[in-house]
Write an enzyme that holds these catalytic residues in place. Structure first.
Site, mmCIF file in Angstrom:
data_model
loop_
_atom_site.group_PDB
_atom_site.id
_atom_site.type_symbol
_atom_site.label_atom_id
_atom_site.label_comp_id
_atom_site.label_asym_id
_atom_site.label_seq_id
_atom_site.Cartn_x
_atom_site.Cartn_y
_atom_site.Cartn_z
ATOM 1 N N ARG A 77 26.267 -1.243 0.627
ATOM 2 C CA ARG A 77 27.447 -0.668 1.278
ATOM 3 C C ARG A 77 27.712 -1.305 2.635
ATOM 4 N NH1 ARG A 77 26.349 5.313 -1.034
ATOM 5 N NH2 ARG A 77 24.246 4.983 -0.314
ATOM 6 N N LYS A 184 10.718 2.870 -8.280
ATOM 7 C CA LYS A 184 10.266 4.240 -8.199
ATOM 8 C C LYS A 184 10.885 4.912 -6.970
ATOM 9 C CE LYS A 184 6.321 5.296 -6.043
ATOM 10 N NZ LYS A 184 6.118 5.097 -4.609
ATOM 11 N N HIS A 214 4.652 -1.096 -9.018
ATOM 12 C CA HIS A 214 4.185 -2.417 -8.564
ATOM 13 C C HIS A 214 2.661 -2.537 -8.614
ATOM 14 C CE1 HIS A 214 3.426 -0.491 -4.656
ATOM 15 N NE2 HIS A 214 2.718 -1.542 -4.331
ATOM 16 N N LYS A 218 -0.424 -5.928 -9.672
ATOM 17 C CA LYS A 218 -1.451 -6.508 -8.798
ATOM 18 C C LYS A 218 -2.427 -7.283 -9.676
ATOM 19 C CE LYS A 218 -1.104 -2.961 -5.230
ATOM 20 N NZ LYS A 218 -0.782 -3.673 -4.016
ATOM 21 N N GLU A 252 -5.061 4.122 2.548
ATOM 22 C CA GLU A 252 -4.220 3.293 3.417
ATOM 23 C C GLU A 252 -4.496 3.637 4.871
ATOM 24 O OE1 GLU A 252 -0.035 2.677 2.047
ATOM 25 O OE2 GLU A 252 -0.405 4.614 1.118
ATOM 26 N N ASP A 271 4.332 10.295 -4.550
ATOM 27 C CA ASP A 271 4.367 8.911 -4.072
ATOM 28 C C ASP A 271 3.284 8.044 -4.715
ATOM 29 O OD1 ASP A 271 5.424 6.906 -2.318
ATOM 30 O OD2 ASP A 271 3.631 7.125 -1.074
ATOM 31 N N HIS A 276 1.028 5.209 -9.489
ATOM 32 C CA HIS A 276 -0.082 4.260 -9.303
ATOM 33 C C HIS A 276 -1.441 4.823 -9.737
ATOM 34 C CE1 HIS A 276 3.103 2.476 -7.109
ATOM 35 N NE2 HIS A 276 2.840 2.973 -5.925
ATOM 36 N N LYS A 376 -2.846 8.528 3.374
ATOM 37 C CA LYS A 376 -2.388 7.659 4.456
ATOM 38 C C LYS A 376 -3.223 7.918 5.702
ATOM 39 C CE LYS A 376 2.308 6.895 2.883
ATOM 40 N NZ LYS A 376 2.110 5.486 2.487
HETATM 41 C C1 BG6 Z 1 4.281 2.605 -2.575
HETATM 42 C C2 BG6 Z 1 4.303 3.916 -1.850
HETATM 43 O O1 BG6 Z 1 4.627 2.784 -3.933
HETATM 44 O O2 BG6 Z 1 2.976 2.072 -2.506
HETATM 45 C C3 BG6 Z 1 3.877 3.732 -0.413
HETATM 46 O O3 BG6 Z 1 5.620 4.427 -1.883
HETATM 47 C C4 BG6 Z 1 2.532 3.059 -0.352
HETATM 48 O O4 BG6 Z 1 3.826 4.971 0.269
HETATM 49 C C5 BG6 Z 1 2.551 1.801 -1.180
HETATM 50 O O5 BG6 Z 1 2.272 2.742 1.001
HETATM 51 C C6 BG6 Z 1 1.186 1.195 -1.268
HETATM 52 O O6 BG6 Z 1 1.314 -0.054 -1.884
HETATM 53 P P1 BG6 Z 1 0.299 -1.216 -1.560
HETATM 54 O O7 BG6 Z 1 0.719 -2.301 -2.484
HETATM 55 O O8 BG6 Z 1 0.472 -1.552 -0.118
HETATM 56 O O9 BG6 Z 1 -1.042 -0.643 -1.857
#
Ligand code: BG6
Length: 523
Positions: A77, A184, A214, A218, A252, A271, A276, A376
């Site tokens: 946009r 996602k 994603h 990996k 993380e 999330d 994942h 986190k």
């Molecule tokens: C994302 C989440 O899908 O994956 C994030 O929305 C998270 O909150 C991230 O930080 C972690 O991905 P990676 O590849 O950095 O482990």
């Protein structure tokens, strides 16, 4: 016969003319190069496009892993010209890939990038602008009609975009493929995921849809199935007779960053767990598929999700711990509490950490706990799967000399290190009777692997669903998680604990294992 037929795959049309390499060679293996294609990115001015998608495309291009006949059309946009978009990407890619950036490559890559300001909600934008512009660019770049539509947009606009793409006839595969890539989160709970699946299926066949997780892309996550099923020595032990328990960790050090708007609604469960963490669990627990093709692998993953034990109402506190970070120190730097992050409600009850003990109720895994934790602002950044084997049945060595014998562990390292290790006992040299835990390991060299988004982009162009979520997996994962979310959010059956940033998470998470006489691998 239908259920044993090989699934349908939409292949993009081959190029009409001009030599392009069909394969790119990595050491002694061929990597398929996608067909000519147009990549249309919705949300092209967003964070994901600047930080991940365009840098990944640049690297693929640089490494000759994209067809020569290829272009990118960014839409969003935000008012911007193509020249301005290219200039902003130039800066972003230099920042994202300081070591990979090469001016000469950029000069060839940039003319393949276009930008069009777009109103997602207006059908005219699709029937006029997109339907006009695309054929012109396609003829210029000879992309033969293959189109990949990548939705890097907030879920609130998924519905408009999918509906309008369909209504404008852009989901049809008349000349080439039309693939739809969806970031996602895919839904907010079971009901919304089902609704979104129904909407997508009004216009697209399942073979055209690529739901991203994603993590699946990996390098070492892809390796889990190779490790398990290309070796004969591990699989006989990979079951309840020999495995004591499994731990899956995704920790993380980052906080919520600038994503409070999304994260406040999602929390760690939506999330990280629905996608994942559950996918890592599936890869660890699934049976060997008869063929290494996407649909057969997805079938086995779906069975794991179907076998996840549901908790009864009194059981939640013994199986789940949730927490939210308070201020603390990470790598010597003071960081604020979650409630003080920009955009977060001070009274927020959103969990930023969760640990769960789950069971896969089938013959292979009956009684073996899988402990999952993700959060986190923890002490370190680490994603790994560890398989903890049972104690030796009987020790012939005197405890007084050796101490208790530490059980064997197989560790699948996903990040930051990538590889695997087997921890086992060995005699300490120079002693008569002293045992030590030693590590046999394989580490992937840094820099060889493709980034997860490079894989995702390659595979959605190649039409390979291996690294994407199938409709049933998404819904099964939501169906396992939704009752848990209801118990946590509506009934508040598990208290939200606090943990200081830079630590291992709330005490409740440690207790989950301590009560079972076990402990987490240190972070
Ligand atoms: C994302 C989440 O899908 O994956 C994030 O929305 C998270 O909150 C991230 O930080 C972690 O991905 P990676 O590849 O950095 O482990």
């Amino acid at each position: 016969m239908d259920d044993i037929a090989l699934p349908e795959k939409t292949t993009c049309a081959p190029q009409e003319s001009g030599p392009i390499p069909a394969y790119h060679r990595v050491e002694n293996c061929d990597v398929e190069v996608p067909r000519p294609a147009a990549l249309i990115i919705f949300g092209a001015s967003g964070d994901l496009a600047y930080r991940k998608l365009l840098p990944s495309l640049y690297r693929l291009y640089k490494n000759r892993m994209l067809a020569e006949q290829f272009f990118i059309l960014g839409t969003s946009r935000v008012e911007m010209t193509t020249e301005q978009y290219r200039a902003s990407l130039y800066d972003a890619i230099k920042v994202a890939l300081p070591r990979d950036f090469d001016q000469a490559i950029w000069d060839k890559f940039a003319p393949r990038i276009y930008y069009s300001t777009f109103d997602y909600g207006s059908l005219e934008s699709y029937t006029r602008e997109l339907a006009d512009l695309l054929p012109k660019l396609e003829s210029k770049h000879q992309t033969t009609g293959n189109r990949i539509f990548y939705l890097a947009i907030p879920p609130t606009v998924f519905e408009d975009v999918i509906h309008n793409l369909g209504a404008a006839g852009l989901s049809r595969e008349d000349k080439g493929c039309s693939h739809l890539v969806i970031e996602k989160p895919f839904g907010y709970d079971l009901a919304s995921a089902r609704k979104l699946n129904r909407l997508v299926h009004t216009h697209y066949k399942e073979s055209q849809i690529f739901r991203i997780d994603h993590y699946l892309a990996k390098e070492t996550v892809q390796n889990v199935l190779m490790f398990r099923f290309a070796n004969s020595i591990f699989e006989p032990l990979w079951n309840r007779r020999y495995v004591d328990h499994v731990q899956i960790t995704a920790s993380e050090t980052l906080g919520v960053e600038h994503r409070a708007g999304y994260y406040e609604q999602a929390g760690v469960m939506r999330d990280m767990f629905q996608n994942h963490m559950f996918q890592l669990l599936c890869l660890t627990a699934m049976e060997p598929p008869p063929l290494f093709i996407a649909d057969r692998v997805q079938d086995e993953k779906a069975k794991v999700l179907r076998s996840l034990r549901r908790f009864s109402s009194g059981e939640f506190n013994d199986h789940i711990s949730i927490g939210q970070y308070t201020k603390g120190t990470i790598n010597g730097r003071e960081v604020p509490a979650y409630g003080d992050e920009p955009g977060v409600d001070k009274q927020s009850a959103t969990p930023t950490f969760a640990a769960m003990k789950v069971f896969v109720d089938n013959w292979r895994w009956n009684g073996v706990p899988f402990y999952l934790r993700s959060g986190k602002r923890l002490a370190s950044r680490r994603t790994e799967i560890s398989i903890h084997f049972k104690d030796v049945p009987y020790s012939m060595f005197p405890d007084s000399v050796t101490g208790p014998i530490a059980p064997n562990v197989i560790l699948l390292k996903i990040q930051p290190e990538e590889g695997m290790s087997l921890f086992h006992q060995a005699k300490q040299a120079g002693t008569k009777l002293c045992l030590n835990t030693v590590e046999m390991k394989h580490d992937y060299p840094r820099g060889v692997a493709l980034d997860a988004y490079e894989w995702v982009l390659l595979d959605c162009m190649l039409g390979d669903h291996m690294l994407f979520m199938r409709e049933d997996s998404v819904e099964l994962a939501w169906s396992a998680l939704t009752p848990v979310l209801d118990a946590l959010e509506s009934d508040k059956v598990v208290p939200l604990a606090r943990y200081a940033a830079g630590t291992d998470g709330p005490a409740g998470a440690l207790d989950l294992l301590r009560k079972d006489g076990r402990s987490w691998r240190p972070l």
